[in-house]
Structure formats: C-alpha cells, structure tokens
Design a protein around this motif. Structure first.
Motif, PDB file in Angstrom:
ATOM      1  N   ARG A 244       4.265  25.981  -9.506  1.00  0.00           N
ATOM      2  CA  ARG A 244       4.729  26.402  -8.184  1.00  0.00           C
ATOM      3  C   ARG A 244       3.735  25.928  -7.118  1.00  0.00           C
ATOM      4  NH1 ARG A 244       8.283  30.151  -6.461  1.00  0.00           N
ATOM      5  NH2 ARG A 244       8.401  31.141  -8.519  1.00  0.00           N
ATOM      6  N   LYS A 245       4.221  25.127  -6.204  1.00  0.00           N
ATOM      7  CA  LYS A 245       3.404  24.667  -5.074  1.00  0.00           C
ATOM      8  C   LYS A 245       3.286  25.796  -4.056  1.00  0.00           C
ATOM      9  CE  LYS A 245       3.717  21.479  -1.128  1.00  0.00           C
ATOM     10  NZ  LYS A 245       4.237  22.446  -0.129  1.00  0.00           N
ATOM     11  N   VAL A 246       2.051  26.105  -3.665  1.00  0.00           N
ATOM     12  CA  VAL A 246       1.824  27.163  -2.673  1.00  0.00           C
ATOM     13  C   VAL A 246       1.218  26.603  -1.394  1.00  0.00           C
ATOM     14  CG1 VAL A 246       1.639  29.032  -4.354  1.00  0.00           C
ATOM     15  CG2 VAL A 246      -0.401  27.713  -3.745  1.00  0.00           C
ATOM     16  N   GLY A 247       1.091  25.286  -1.318  1.00  0.00           N
ATOM     17  CA  GLY A 247       0.571  24.672  -0.107  1.00  0.00           C
ATOM     18  C   GLY A 247      -0.200  23.406  -0.420  1.00  0.00           C
ATOM     19  N   ILE A 248      -1.026  22.984   0.545  1.00  0.00           N
ATOM     20  CA  ILE A 248      -1.913  21.827   0.404  1.00  0.00           C
ATOM     21  C   ILE A 248      -3.340  22.308   0.645  1.00  0.00           C
ATOM     22  CG2 ILE A 248      -2.482  19.526   1.283  1.00  0.00           C
ATOM     23  CD1 ILE A 248       0.225  19.590  -0.064  1.00  0.00           C
ATOM     24  N   TRP A 249      -4.250  21.830  -0.199  1.00  0.00           N
ATOM     25  CA  TRP A 249      -5.654  22.193   0.002  1.00  0.00           C
ATOM     26  C   TRP A 249      -6.142  21.658   1.344  1.00  0.00           C
ATOM     27  CZ3 TRP A 249      -7.813  25.779  -2.818  1.00  0.00           C
ATOM     28  CH2 TRP A 249      -7.410  25.974  -4.144  1.00  0.00           C
ATOM     29  N   GLN A 250      -6.787  22.533   2.118  1.00  0.00           N
ATOM     30  CA  GLN A 250      -7.263  22.182   3.449  1.00  0.00           C
ATOM     31  C   GLN A 250      -8.788  22.045   3.466  1.00  0.00           C
ATOM     32  OE1 GLN A 250      -5.030  21.482   5.768  1.00  0.00           O
ATOM     33  NE2 GLN A 250      -3.299  22.167   4.499  1.00  0.00           N
ATOM     34  N   ASN A 251      -9.273  21.386   4.491  1.00  0.00           N
ATOM     35  CA  ASN A 251     -10.718  21.193   4.668  1.00  0.00           C
ATOM     36  C   ASN A 251     -11.297  22.376   5.442  1.00  0.00           C
ATOM     37  OD1 ASN A 251     -13.191  19.958   4.476  1.00  0.00           O
ATOM     38  ND2 ASN A 251     -12.853  18.565   6.203  1.00  0.00           N
ATOM     39  N   THR A 252     -11.076  23.572   4.869  1.00  0.00           N
ATOM     40  CA  THR A 252     -11.584  24.792   5.489  1.00  0.00           C
ATOM     41  C   THR A 252     -12.614  25.422   4.571  1.00  0.00           C
ATOM     42  OG1 THR A 252      -9.843  26.148   4.496  1.00  0.00           O
ATOM     43  CG2 THR A 252      -9.367  25.170   6.646  1.00  0.00           C
ATOM     44  N   GLY A 272      -6.165  17.820   0.917  1.00  0.00           N
ATOM     45  CA  GLY A 272      -4.988  16.955   0.904  1.00  0.00           C
ATOM     46  C   GLY A 272      -4.252  16.946  -0.413  1.00  0.00           C
ATOM     47  N   ASP A 273      -4.843  17.509  -1.482  1.00  0.00           N
ATOM     48  CA  ASP A 273      -4.157  17.625  -2.772  1.00  0.00           C
ATOM     49  C   ASP A 273      -3.187  18.804  -2.738  1.00  0.00           C
ATOM     50  OD1 ASP A 273      -5.477  15.483  -3.838  1.00  0.00           O
ATOM     51  OD2 ASP A 273      -7.015  16.681  -4.859  1.00  0.00           O
ATOM     52  N   ILE A 274      -2.253  18.779  -3.667  1.00  0.00           N
ATOM     53  CA  ILE A 274      -1.272  19.865  -3.775  1.00  0.00           C
ATOM     54  C   ILE A 274      -1.951  21.100  -4.353  1.00  0.00           C
ATOM     55  CG2 ILE A 274       0.871  20.594  -4.887  1.00  0.00           C
ATOM     56  CD1 ILE A 274       1.736  17.659  -4.857  1.00  0.00           C
ATOM     57  N   LYS A 275      -1.720  22.243  -3.723  1.00  0.00           N
ATOM     58  CA  LYS A 275      -2.281  23.507  -4.203  1.00  0.00           C
ATOM     59  C   LYS A 275      -1.242  24.178  -5.100  1.00  0.00           C
ATOM     60  CE  LYS A 275      -4.465  26.221  -1.312  1.00  0.00           C
ATOM     61  NZ  LYS A 275      -4.728  27.257  -0.258  1.00  0.00           N
ATOM     62  N   ILE A 276      -1.614  24.426  -6.361  1.00  0.00           N
ATOM     63  CA  ILE A 276      -0.729  25.018  -7.360  1.00  0.00           C
ATOM     64  C   ILE A 276      -1.121  26.475  -7.573  1.00  0.00           C
ATOM     65  CG2 ILE A 276      -0.005  24.924  -9.782  1.00  0.00           C
ATOM     66  CD1 ILE A 276       1.117  22.686  -8.038  1.00  0.00           C
ATOM     67  N   GLN A 277      -0.129  27.329  -7.775  1.00  0.00           N
ATOM     68  CA  GLN A 277      -0.406  28.742  -8.022  1.00  0.00           C
ATOM     69  C   GLN A 277      -1.094  28.912  -9.383  1.00  0.00           C
ATOM     70  OE1 GLN A 277       3.045  31.290  -8.030  1.00  0.00           O
ATOM     71  NE2 GLN A 277       1.835  33.150  -7.925  1.00  0.00           N
ATOM     72  N   ASP A 278      -2.257  29.538  -9.362  1.00  0.00           N
ATOM     73  CA  ASP A 278      -3.002  29.837 -10.591  1.00  0.00           C
ATOM     74  C   ASP A 278      -2.509  31.190 -11.107  1.00  0.00           C
ATOM     75  OD1 ASP A 278      -4.805  29.957 -12.628  1.00  0.00           O
ATOM     76  OD2 ASP A 278      -6.521  30.462 -11.354  1.00  0.00           O
ATOM     77  N   VAL A 279      -1.506  31.145 -11.981  1.00  0.00           N
ATOM     78  CA  VAL A 279      -0.803  32.360 -12.385  1.00  0.00           C
ATOM     79  C   VAL A 279      -1.735  33.347 -13.083  1.00  0.00           C
ATOM     80  CG1 VAL A 279       1.090  33.271 -13.781  1.00  0.00           C
ATOM     81  CG2 VAL A 279       1.394  31.128 -12.527  1.00  0.00           C
TER      82      VAL A 279
END
Length: 423
Positions: A244-252, A272-279
């Motif tokens: 499940r994609k939950v967003g994009i990793w940000q430079n924060t 900029g990589d795809i952020k995946i839900q770590d279930v």
C-alpha cells in the motif's frame, strides 16, 4: 516431425420436467428438475440431477387484506431453491493427455519421437454445482403508480473445477479436481413509478439497485489461503494483493529520520522514493507488508431512467453508476527508459514535493514498488443515453397519409463523472 489434430468432439444431453400447481389463485407452486449429462466429465460421473422448487403467496388476495384494496394493488411473497451445474472443462481432460517428447537416442542424427503423460487423469471429475436460495417480494401500490421487486439471494458453489496442487515427486504439478467452495449473496431492487400523470405532462422513473458480496469459503487445501494465486478465505476470487502506497518520501526532518531507521535494517530509501506502509512496524519492507487493497467488483451498481412527455415532446435520460470497485490502472507504465520517460504525470522533484508519483531517474528503468501507484478507486456516474424527441401532431401527418412521425436526437455516453484516470 509431429502428428496432431485439432478435432474435438463432445456432447451434452438434458431431460427436463416441470409441474405447476395453483390453489385458489393465491398459493402457487412450481417444481422442476433437470437431468444433465456431459461427455466432458469422467465415466460414471457424467450425469447429475438438478432439482428446483419455488413457492409464491399472493398476500393481497387474502380476506384479511381486504381493507388495503384501495391502495394496495399487488403483494406477492416468493421463496425458491434450485441447483445448477457447470461442466466447462476441456474435452478429454479427464482421460489425461500426452505431449510429444524428442529423445536424444542415436537414430542417424534424427531424434527419436515418443510421447509422455503431461496431465494426470481424474476418474472422479464431475459437475461443479451451485445451490441457490432466493427470497423475493413483488408489490404494487396506488393503482399502479408504484411497482417494485426486492430479491435477496444466496449462492453456494461447491465441487469447483480447480487445479489441485500435487507433490512434485508425483511427476505432475497439479490435477483438475472438484475442490473448493465459494459463496455469492446479495440484494436486487427494482422500482417503477409514475411520478406525474396529467393531461399534458407525464414523468416516469425506473430505478434498479444491486449489491453482491463474493467470497471464497474453502480451497483445495481446506480453509487455508493460497497466497501464490491471491486466493484468500473470506475474500472475492479476484483481489488486489500488493503493497500500500502511503505517499512519497520527502526531504524533511521527520522523513529523513524514518528513512534512517529503515536503512539500519537493510532497506534503503531516498527523498522521492515511494513510501510503503510498514504493516508490522519492523522497519523493513517484506512480503509480510503486502495486504489486500481492494477488488475489481463494485459493491453497488445502480441505474435510473427518467422519461418525460409534454405535448408531443419526450425526453429520456439513462443514468448508470458503479461504486466500491478498485481497478489496476497501469496505463502510464511509469518506466524511465528512452521514449517511455515522456509520461506526463505529477512527478516528485525537489521543487515539486508531491505525494503522487516518484522522482524520475535515468538510472532506474522501473521504480521499485511502482505497482503500488496503479490501484485506483473506480467509482463513476455515467449519463449513458439521452434522447430528445418530438412527435408531430396527427392533424398534420394525416394530411400526408402518415399515421405517426417522430423526430429524435440521441447522445450515447455524453457525460461521465469520475476521479478514475484510466479507461
């Protein structure tokens, strides 16, 4: 080199009988039976009896309903049960089939041709059977102004025609068998109403609603999931099983700290990589983090037709809607190599910190976890047909010996309202 034939022969035969019984015009009974045979199935298992029965009760005809005769036109209760079958297997499949094998024996430089079994025979293969219950009610009120039907149903299918996995040492990966159970249950509603019926203006509405829930009850290995085939007990046959994609990793600061925790466990991410839900919360992305995201089956299908008539003019509008489905939309195929890199989407860049799509990169042909971006809710409302017509007055058409003349304009699928980006 080979001998082959595409000739296939198979037969089906059916015998059917039905009895209808009507008592006092209020109590109705229908009993029927089919005896079907298919040559595709195994010897001794080709013929199966499929019985059915239906009861109906015209409640409005009862004496205790006499006080409702002024507004209740029809009230009928229905109950039915029946069995149906499916024998859709390839002819000769129960016999076991052979495949051509070229053996490297010395034959003057020509391989020796032989045949070997490539599918296991099943001498017990028979019909896949569905048992269905149906409870329904028909009603009509206000002297035909409103009529409708409500149906509840449940289908239990057993002895599914499925390939059952076999131990590799048997020489065959699987065998077609009667295993597994599925269930469908749902409701269907149909209502027709005469909303306005005056001398010059009429308006009618036809509304239909249907909802179905499909689920796997049992597989060839009992009540155990088959993750490789994406078959899960209690879920529909076709599901979307993925990360499940939950967003994009940000430079924060917060995202950089989270990425460092993943890196400590061997999973590298960058802005900029795809952020995946770590279930399971172990700061690793593994198969254990895959989940059921949805399925292509809508939870609700609805259609409505409104028809208007006014002094020779008529207008009909047909609406069709689907809610609850999720589709796999890989139309963009977000690959970065060559001409495929020209897809116009909302990519992440340092100056565009979006959560829609990962950053473009010349160094990777296919971004990791990209399939997680392809799942979309597919709810829609479509204006399927619009028709505007005008019927010329008879006082005019009779002069030309024309009984009726109607001119109309029709638009097919003129509008659709949806957030789904695919077809």
């Amino acid at each position: 080199n080979t001998i082959g034939s595409a000739m296939v022969k198979w037969n089906m035969a059916s015998f059917m009988g039905r009895i209808n019984y009507n008592y006092l015009g209020r109590y109705l009974l229908t009993v029927s039976a089919r005896y079907d045979g298919s040559s595709r199935l195994a010897d001794g298992h080709k013929w199966v009896l499929f019985p059915s029965a239906a009861l109906a009760w015209r409640i409005n005809e009862e004496s205790f309903m006499s006080s409702t005769s002024g507004w209740l036109d029809n009230l009928k209760l229905r109950l039915g049960f029946g069995k149906t079958g499916n024998s859709a297997v390839y002819p000769y499949q129960t016999k076991g089939t052979l495949s051509l094998i070229r053996y490297p024996f010395d034959n003057g430089g020509t391989p020796t041709i032989g045949y070997a079994p490539n599918a296991m025979a099943n001498s017990l293969l028979t019909w896949e059977t569905t048992d269905q219950w149906n409870l329904g009610i028909d009603f009509g009120v206000l002297r035909g102004r409103i009529n409708g039907t409500i149906d509840l149903y449940m289908q239990n299918t057993h002895d599914l025609l499925l390939k059952r996995q076999l131990p590799v040492v048997s020489g065959f990966p699987d065998v077609l068998s009667n295993v597994g159970k599925t269930r469908n249950k749902g409701i269907e509603v149909s209502i027709n109403s005469m909303n306005i019926n005056s001398k010059d203006f009429q308006w009618t509405t036809d509304l239909m609603l249907s909802s179905n829930k499909e689920e796997i009850v049992e597989l060839y290995n009992g009540k155990n999931d088959d993750i490789g085939s994406k078959w899960f007990i209690g879920q529909p046959v076709n599901v979307h099983y993925d990360y499940r994609k939950v967003g994009i990793w940000q430079n924060t600061e917060s995202d950089l700290a989270e990425m460092a925790k993943f890196a400590a466990n061997g999973t590298e991410f960058a802005p900029g990589d795809i952020k995946i839900q770590d279930v399971n919360g172990d700061y690793k992305i593994t198969d254990a983090d895959k989940q059921i995201l949805g399925n292509p089956r809508p939870k609700l299908i609805a259609s409505m037709v409104n028809t208007f008539n006014y002094k020779g003019f008529d207008l009909s509008v047909f609406l069709y809607a689907s809610f609850g489905a999720m589709l796999y939309n890989d139309i963009y195929a977000l690959e970065h190599c060559g001409r495929n890199g020209g897809v116009k989407v909302d990519y992440w860049t340092p100056n565009n910190p979006t959560n829609a799509y990962p950053r473009p990169s010349i160094d990777e042909e296919r971004p990791i976890y990209i399939t997680s971006t392809y799942y979309e809710k597919a709810d829609f409302l479509r204006v399927k047909t619009m028709t505007l017509g005008y019927t010329l007055p008879k006082t005019l058409t009779n002069k030309f010996l024309v009984e009726k003349l109607r001119v109309y304009f029709t638009a097919q699928n003129p509008f659709i309202f949806t957030n789904y980006t695919g077809i």
